[in-house]
Scaffold this motif. Structure first.
Motif, PDB file in Angstrom:
ATOM      1  N   SER A   1      11.884 -24.230  -4.528  1.00 32.31           N
ATOM      2  CA  SER A   1      12.552 -24.008  -3.254  1.00 32.31           C
ATOM      3  C   SER A   1      13.929 -24.654  -3.277  1.00 32.31           C
ATOM      4  O   SER A   1      14.058 -25.850  -3.517  1.00 32.31           O
ATOM      5  CB  SER A   1      11.741 -24.613  -2.098  1.00 32.31           C
ATOM      6  OG  SER A   1      12.485 -24.557  -0.889  1.00 32.31           O
ATOM      7  N   PRO A   2      15.002 -23.875  -3.046  1.00 31.76           N
ATOM      8  CA  PRO A   2      16.338 -24.466  -3.099  1.00 31.76           C
ATOM      9  C   PRO A   2      16.857 -24.968  -1.757  1.00 31.76           C
ATOM     10  O   PRO A   2      18.030 -25.284  -1.637  1.00 31.76           O
ATOM     11  CB  PRO A   2      17.176 -23.287  -3.602  1.00 31.76           C
ATOM     12  CG  PRO A   2      16.529 -22.094  -2.981  1.00 31.76           C
ATOM     13  CD  PRO A   2      15.055 -22.418  -2.871  1.00 31.76           C
ATOM     14  N   LEU A   3      16.014 -25.007  -0.740  1.00 35.72           N
ATOM     15  CA  LEU A   3      16.483 -25.436   0.570  1.00 35.72           C
ATOM     16  C   LEU A   3      16.635 -26.956   0.631  1.00 35.72           C
ATOM     17  O   LEU A   3      15.866 -27.688   0.008  1.00 35.72           O
ATOM     18  CB  LEU A   3      15.508 -24.996   1.658  1.00 35.72           C
ATOM     19  CG  LEU A   3      15.550 -23.531   2.076  1.00 35.72           C
ATOM     20  CD1 LEU A   3      14.498 -23.254   3.128  1.00 35.72           C
ATOM     21  CD2 LEU A   3      16.925 -23.131   2.597  1.00 35.72           C
ATOM     22  N   PRO A   4      17.603 -27.456   1.389  1.00 36.35           N
ATOM     23  CA  PRO A   4      17.684 -28.902   1.603  1.00 36.35           C
ATOM     24  C   PRO A   4      16.416 -29.429   2.276  1.00 36.35           C
ATOM     25  O   PRO A   4      15.751 -28.721   3.038  1.00 36.35           O
ATOM     26  CB  PRO A   4      18.913 -29.051   2.521  1.00 36.35           C
ATOM     27  CG  PRO A   4      19.714 -27.819   2.280  1.00 36.35           C
ATOM     28  CD  PRO A   4      18.730 -26.737   1.991  1.00 36.35           C
ATOM     29  N   LEU A   5      16.106 -30.679   2.004  1.00 34.78           N
ATOM     30  CA  LEU A   5      14.862 -31.291   2.478  1.00 34.78           C
ATOM     31  C   LEU A   5      14.695 -31.170   3.982  1.00 34.78           C
ATOM     32  O   LEU A   5      13.629 -30.800   4.470  1.00 34.78           O
ATOM     33  CB  LEU A   5      14.840 -32.763   2.056  1.00 34.78           C
ATOM     34  CG  LEU A   5      13.738 -33.641   2.653  1.00 34.78           C
ATOM     35  CD1 LEU A   5      12.376 -33.151   2.221  1.00 34.78           C
ATOM     36  CD2 LEU A   5      13.939 -35.097   2.237  1.00 34.78           C
ATOM     37  N   VAL A   6      15.735 -31.474   4.748  1.00 37.22           N
ATOM     38  CA  VAL A   6      15.600 -31.488   6.208  1.00 37.22           C
ATOM     39  C   VAL A   6      15.308 -30.094   6.749  1.00 37.22           C
ATOM     40  O   VAL A   6      14.551 -29.932   7.714  1.00 37.22           O
ATOM     41  CB  VAL A   6      16.870 -32.077   6.868  1.00 37.22           C
ATOM     42  CG1 VAL A   6      16.968 -33.566   6.627  1.00 37.22           C
ATOM     43  CG2 VAL A   6      18.134 -31.382   6.363  1.00 37.22           C
ATOM     44  N   LEU A   7      15.883 -29.075   6.133  1.00 35.79           N
ATOM     45  CA  LEU A   7      15.678 -27.706   6.624  1.00 35.79           C
ATOM     46  C   LEU A   7      14.305 -27.187   6.231  1.00 35.79           C
ATOM     47  O   LEU A   7      13.636 -26.494   7.018  1.00 35.79           O
ATOM     48  CB  LEU A   7      16.781 -26.798   6.086  1.00 35.79           C
ATOM     49  CG  LEU A   7      16.986 -25.472   6.796  1.00 35.79           C
ATOM     50  CD1 LEU A   7      17.168 -25.683   8.287  1.00 35.79           C
ATOM     51  CD2 LEU A   7      18.197 -24.746   6.221  1.00 35.79           C
ATOM     52  N   SER A   8      13.862 -27.513   5.036  1.00 38.72           N
ATOM     53  CA  SER A   8      12.502 -27.142   4.643  1.00 38.72           C
ATOM     54  C   SER A   8      11.478 -27.821   5.544  1.00 38.72           C
ATOM     55  O   SER A   8      10.449 -27.225   5.903  1.00 38.72           O
ATOM     56  CB  SER A   8      12.275 -27.543   3.185  1.00 38.72           C
ATOM     57  OG  SER A   8      10.995 -27.187   2.751  1.00 38.72           O
ATOM     58  N   HIS A   9      11.747 -29.068   5.955  1.00 38.06           N
ATOM     59  CA  HIS A   9      10.834 -29.811   6.828  1.00 38.06           C
ATOM     60  C   HIS A   9      10.733 -29.156   8.208  1.00 38.06           C
ATOM     61  O   HIS A   9       9.628 -28.961   8.737  1.00 38.06           O
ATOM     62  CB  HIS A   9      11.322 -31.251   6.951  1.00 38.06           C
ATOM     63  CG  HIS A   9      10.416 -32.152   7.722  1.00 38.06           C
ATOM     64  ND1 HIS A   9       9.281 -32.716   7.172  1.00 38.06           N
ATOM     65  CD2 HIS A   9      10.456 -32.581   9.012  1.00 38.06           C
ATOM     66  CE1 HIS A   9       8.673 -33.462   8.084  1.00 38.06           C
ATOM     67  NE2 HIS A   9       9.364 -33.388   9.201  1.00 38.06           N
ATOM     68  N   THR A  10      11.867 -28.797   8.810  1.00 42.55           N
ATOM     69  CA  THR A  10      11.830 -28.173  10.138  1.00 42.55           C
ATOM     70  C   THR A  10      11.228 -26.773  10.067  1.00 42.55           C
ATOM     71  O   THR A  10      10.554 -26.333  10.999  1.00 42.55           O
ATOM     72  CB  THR A  10      13.237 -28.105  10.747  1.00 42.55           C
ATOM     73  OG1 THR A  10      14.144 -27.497   9.813  1.00 42.55           O
ATOM     74  CG2 THR A  10      13.733 -29.496  11.096  1.00 42.55           C
ATOM     75  N   ASP A  11      11.455 -26.064   8.971  1.00 41.72           N
ATOM     76  CA  ASP A  11      10.818 -24.744   8.811  1.00 41.72           C
ATOM     77  C   ASP A  11       9.300 -24.876   8.813  1.00 41.72           C
ATOM     78  O   ASP A  11       8.600 -24.052   9.406  1.00 41.72           O
ATOM     79  CB  ASP A  11      11.275 -24.095   7.510  1.00 41.72           C
ATOM     80  CG  ASP A  11      12.678 -23.523   7.597  1.00 41.72           C
ATOM     81  OD1 ASP A  11      13.229 -23.497   8.712  1.00 41.72           O
ATOM     82  OD2 ASP A  11      13.221 -23.120   6.551  1.00 41.72           O
ATOM     83  N   ARG A  12       8.785 -25.916   8.144  1.00 48.17           N
ATOM     84  CA  ARG A  12       7.337 -26.111   8.091  1.00 48.17           C
ATOM     85  C   ARG A  12       6.795 -26.501   9.464  1.00 48.17           C
ATOM     86  O   ARG A  12       5.751 -25.993   9.897  1.00 48.17           O
ATOM     87  CB  ARG A  12       6.995 -27.182   7.057  1.00 48.17           C
ATOM     88  CG  ARG A  12       5.494 -27.366   6.857  1.00 48.17           C
ATOM     89  CD  ARG A  12       5.185 -28.181   5.616  1.00 48.17           C
ATOM     90  NE  ARG A  12       5.818 -29.496   5.639  1.00 48.17           N
ATOM     91  CZ  ARG A  12       6.869 -29.832   4.908  1.00 48.17           C
ATOM     92  NH1 ARG A  12       7.426 -28.941   4.107  1.00 48.17           N
ATOM     93  NH2 ARG A  12       7.385 -31.048   4.965  1.00 48.17           N
ATOM     94  N   LEU A  13       7.506 -27.367  10.179  1.00 53.78           N
ATOM     95  CA  LEU A  13       7.082 -27.713  11.540  1.00 53.78           C
ATOM     96  C   LEU A  13       6.995 -26.462  12.411  1.00 53.78           C
ATOM     97  O   LEU A  13       6.034 -26.274  13.165  1.00 53.78           O
ATOM     98  CB  LEU A  13       8.073 -28.702  12.156  1.00 53.78           C
ATOM     99  CG  LEU A  13       8.128 -30.128  11.599  1.00 53.78           C
ATOM    100  CD1 LEU A  13       9.257 -30.900  12.277  1.00 53.78           C
ATOM    101  CD2 LEU A  13       6.802 -30.841  11.810  1.00 53.78           C
ATOM    102  N   LEU A  14       8.011 -25.635  12.289  1.00 51.12           N
ATOM    103  CA  LEU A  14       8.084 -24.439  13.123  1.00 51.12           C
ATOM    104  C   LEU A  14       7.006 -23.431  12.740  1.00 51.12           C
ATOM    105  O   LEU A  14       6.383 -22.808  13.613  1.00 51.12           O
ATOM    106  CB  LEU A  14       9.477 -23.817  12.963  1.00 51.12           C
ATOM    107  CG  LEU A  14      10.023 -23.007  14.123  1.00 51.12           C
ATOM    108  CD1 LEU A  14      10.146 -23.866  15.371  1.00 51.12           C
ATOM    109  CD2 LEU A  14      11.394 -22.454  13.744  1.00 51.12           C
ATOM    110  N   ARG A  15       6.785 -23.277  11.436  1.00 49.22           N
ATOM    111  CA  ARG A  15       5.771 -22.320  10.984  1.00 49.22           C
ATOM    112  C   ARG A  15       4.386 -22.707  11.486  1.00 49.22           C
ATOM    113  O   ARG A  15       3.628 -21.860  11.983  1.00 49.22           O
ATOM    114  CB  ARG A  15       5.789 -22.262   9.454  1.00 49.22           C
ATOM    115  CG  ARG A  15       4.814 -21.255   8.870  1.00 49.22           C
ATOM    116  CD  ARG A  15       5.027 -21.083   7.386  1.00 49.22           C
ATOM    117  NE  ARG A  15       4.836 -22.316   6.631  1.00 49.22           N
ATOM    118  CZ  ARG A  15       5.809 -23.032   6.091  1.00 49.22           C
ATOM    119  NH1 ARG A  15       7.063 -22.648   6.239  1.00 49.22           N
ATOM    120  NH2 ARG A  15       5.557 -24.136   5.407  1.00 49.22           N
ATOM    121  N   HIS A  16       4.053 -23.984  11.390  1.00 49.48           N
ATOM    122  CA  HIS A  16       2.748 -24.441  11.874  1.00 49.48           C
ATOM    123  C   HIS A  16       2.620 -24.270  13.390  1.00 49.48           C
ATOM    124  O   HIS A  16       1.577 -23.855  13.891  1.00 49.48           O
ATOM    125  CB  HIS A  16       2.541 -25.907  11.493  1.00 49.48           C
ATOM    126  CG  HIS A  16       2.315 -26.102  10.024  1.00 49.48           C
ATOM    127  ND1 HIS A  16       2.212 -27.341   9.441  1.00 49.48           N
ATOM    128  CD2 HIS A  16       2.169 -25.207   9.009  1.00 49.48           C
ATOM    129  CE1 HIS A  16       2.019 -27.205   8.135  1.00 49.48           C
ATOM    130  NE2 HIS A  16       1.988 -25.928   7.862  1.00 49.48           N
TER     131      HIS A  16
END
Length: 634
Positions: A603-618
């Motif tokens: 995954s080439p996304l920055p850590l903070v953006l990958s983290h918020t994407d996961r919060l949102l997906r859940h």
């Protein structure tokens, strides 16, 4: 590094030449005007718009399917000419080139007979040109027996020639190498005269141009270093984690695994338990457990109720909930569909997390039997460690640690749920990771955002002896809807006076964005840390190196991350960053990508953006579940 831009000169006397004129002269430069009727022409032309010319080159007969001719495609987009110093001087211009997916012409029968099978093409080839079917002239309509159709997926299925279409749409195994091997050969076929024809005012160089030095930057090797174990340093997350273990351990040294498996699959559950054994060396936690505590369930509509009841009725133990890991196994194939695996997984994840325990799932049985789960174990282990309060690895020297407060922002898409949600997280110290998370419905988000920002700001002051951050860098997706972007700007404007706000919009690119290659680099792919400036505020950031093929995996050609950097002004406008400041933020984005636990699997996304994407997906999955339960109750 090469980019797909061709240099050209324009003779004097054409100061007002337009891109349409340049496309017309490019046709003349091919030197082989397609005058043959129908699809048998070796070269076809297509103008999807007046400023773009596509040249289609027919493949050799042995490379085509029966009743199908395959054409390789190059797209030429002339850029406006640079004004000459005097009317008598020649003008310079550049032409952007793109290698398009191959096209196919169906020659089993002409367009005049397609009505008999209920087929209607979108594009057709006639007299050396590809034109929309609706744009055929009355003369061409009178000769439909010499007009042939361009295949699309729908038309291919209608004509029962999907096998050829699959070959056309399949991606090449090595995009950068393929680009290097193809582009100059295709250009030579397009312009056999060498790019100059008598009487044509346009003269073309057939060699792709080098990227100008002022547009090419290189992030220093020291910013690629990651810390593992106690003091080990490595650049590759997977190699470093497997060799040295995690950087900072979590709050527990053992995990009690409870397998939730389909009835009759006890052997698969045992095998999966064995696959977890490397956790001891990866993240310094020992997997333990007793088969007496494992839970079997019926893989049908009763599964959710059975597992929910079993989890609530589990006997009390001395193991704290935070040291328990529940692992859900689901059937593969149609059985998993009947089980509605995602809904089951969402229900169990919400229940397990509410009990204060850890959760992994859903893991299909075929991944266990084939051993495929073992490849993803480093990624699973790193995410588990984050849940336990540890850090799998972190940048050896985080460049922005003492200067920037970093935030990630994501918002839901209508395809995820009808009710819009937003999520934000903050980050300023690698050892602490993401903190002060917030995920709320959009109408409530603004009510809580200011308090989370204040807490993150105060934490930065505490960490840096009351020294405020020099800037707040907010990462979001480039595809962020306009309304959400305007809301984000509106929330951030009040803080721009206290701390400068930089908006970093990122987007993962794909093969369609391939406009460059490095002939001298491994795999012809630019090395990690390369930055290519596209415009004043947009950059392509290469975060991972080319990985050659091995016995267990194919060659990996990671695409660059597109980053757009702007400063948020007090009036809400966005302005490009100065060059030096843009360099600093690009180094930060590169290190945040390397620090992302998902980087193990690419995954080439920055850590903070990958983290918020996961919060949102859940959160969106839980919302969908709540809506389904309400509908069922009604």
């Amino acid at each position: 590094m090469k980019e797909l831009l061709l240099q050209a000169t324009l003779d004097s006397g054409h100061p007002d030449a337009t891109p349409s004129d340049l496309c017309r002269w490019l046709v003349s430069l091919t030197g082989e005007l397609a005058t043959e009727a129908g699809s048998l022409a070796p070269m076809l032309y297509h103008t999807p718009c007046p400023e773009v010319l596509e040249v289609w080159l027919k493949d050799a007969p042995e490379q085509t399917e029966r009743s199908v001719f395959r054409y390789r495609c190059l797209s030429f987009r002339p850029l406006p000419p640079v004004s000459a110093s005097s009317p008598s001087a020649s003008a310079d211009c550049r032409i952007a080139v793109e290698v398009l997916p191959a096209k196919q012409l169906y020659i089993g029968f002409p367009v005049s007979e397609m009505g008999l099978v209920g087929a209607s093409p979108a594009l057709v080839a006639t007299d050396g040109w590809v034109v929309p079917y609706e744009a055929l002239s009355s003369v061409q309509i009178g000769h439909l027996d010499t007009v042939y159709a361009v295949l699309t997926p729908a038309l291919s299925a209608r004509l029962d020639c999907s096998g050829g279409m699959e070959q056309q749409m399949s991606a090449l195994s090595g995009p950068y190498e393929a680009l290097w091997q193809e582009v100059e050969g295709l250009l030579a076929r397009c312009f056999p005269s060498g790019g100059a024809v008598s009487g044509c005012p346009l003269h073309l160089s057939l060699h792709p141009a080098d990227v100008p030095a002022h547009r090419l930057r290189c992030i220093g090797a020291e910013h690629s270093l990651l810390q593992f174990g106690k003091s080990a340093v490595e650049t590759d997350p997977r190699t470093g984690l497997c060799r040295y273990g995690a950087c900072l351990p979590g709050r527990c040294r053992s995990l009690t695994l409870t397998m939730l498996y389909p009835r009759g699959q006890l052997d698969a559950a045992r095998r999966l338990f064995g696959l977890f054994s490397p956790l001891a060396s990866l993240i310094a936690v020992m997997p333990v457990g007793s088969m007496d505590q494992w839970i079997a369930y019926d893989a049908d509509e009763r599964a959710a109720d059975q597992l929910t009841q079993a989890l609530y009725m589990q006997p009390a133990t001395d193991v704290p909930a935070a040291f328990r890991l529940y692992c859900l196994m689901v059937p593969s194939g149609e059985a998993a569909t009947a089980l509605t695996g995602r809904q089951l997984s969402v229900r169990l994840r919400r229940l397990v997390l509410s009990l204060g325990a850890l959760y992994v799932g859903a893991i299909p049985l075929h991944a266990v039997s084939s051993g495929g789960f073992g490849r993803y174990l480093p990624s699973v282990a790193s995410r588990l460690l984050v849940q336990m309060g540890g850090v799998p690895w972190m940048p050896r020297h985080f460049a922005s640690q003492d200067t920037d407060l970093i935030a990630g922002f994501s918002c839901s898409r209508p395809s995820q749920c009808f009710e819009p949600f937003s999520a934000v997280t903050f980050y300023n110290h690698p050892a602490r990771g993401c903190c002060f998370d917030l995920c709320k419905a959009e109408e409530k988000f603004s009510l809580f955002f200011s308090s989370r920002f204040r807490r993150a700001y105060e934490q930065f002051l505490t960490d840096h002896r009351d020294s405020p951050p020099q800037r707040l860098v907010v990462y979001c997706h480039r595809e962020l809807p306009t309304a959400a972007l305007l809301s984000l700007v509106r929330w951030m404007v009040p803080y721009s006076e206290a701390v400068p706000v930089v908006l970093a919009q990122v987007r993962r690119t794909s093969r369609a964005m391939l406009r460059h290659y490095a002939p001298d680099a491994p795999g012809c792919m630019p090395p990690a840390g390369t930055v290519l400036g596209c415009t004043d505020d947009t950059f392509l950031l290469f975060c991972r190196d080319f990985r050659p093929a091995s016995d267990s995996s194919r060659a990996s050609y990671p695409y660059p991350l597109e980053v757009r950097l702007n400063r948020l002004c007090a009036d809400g406008s966005l302005q490009p960053l100065p060059s030096a400041e843009a360099d600093d933020v690009l180094v930060q984005a590169f290190q945040l990508v390397k620090a992302n636990p998902a980087c193990v699997d690419g995954s080439p996304l920055p850590l903070v953006l990958s983290h918020t994407d996961r919060l949102l997906r859940h959160r969106c999955q839980e919302w969908q579940l709540e809506m389904a339960d309400r509908i069922a109750m009604d």
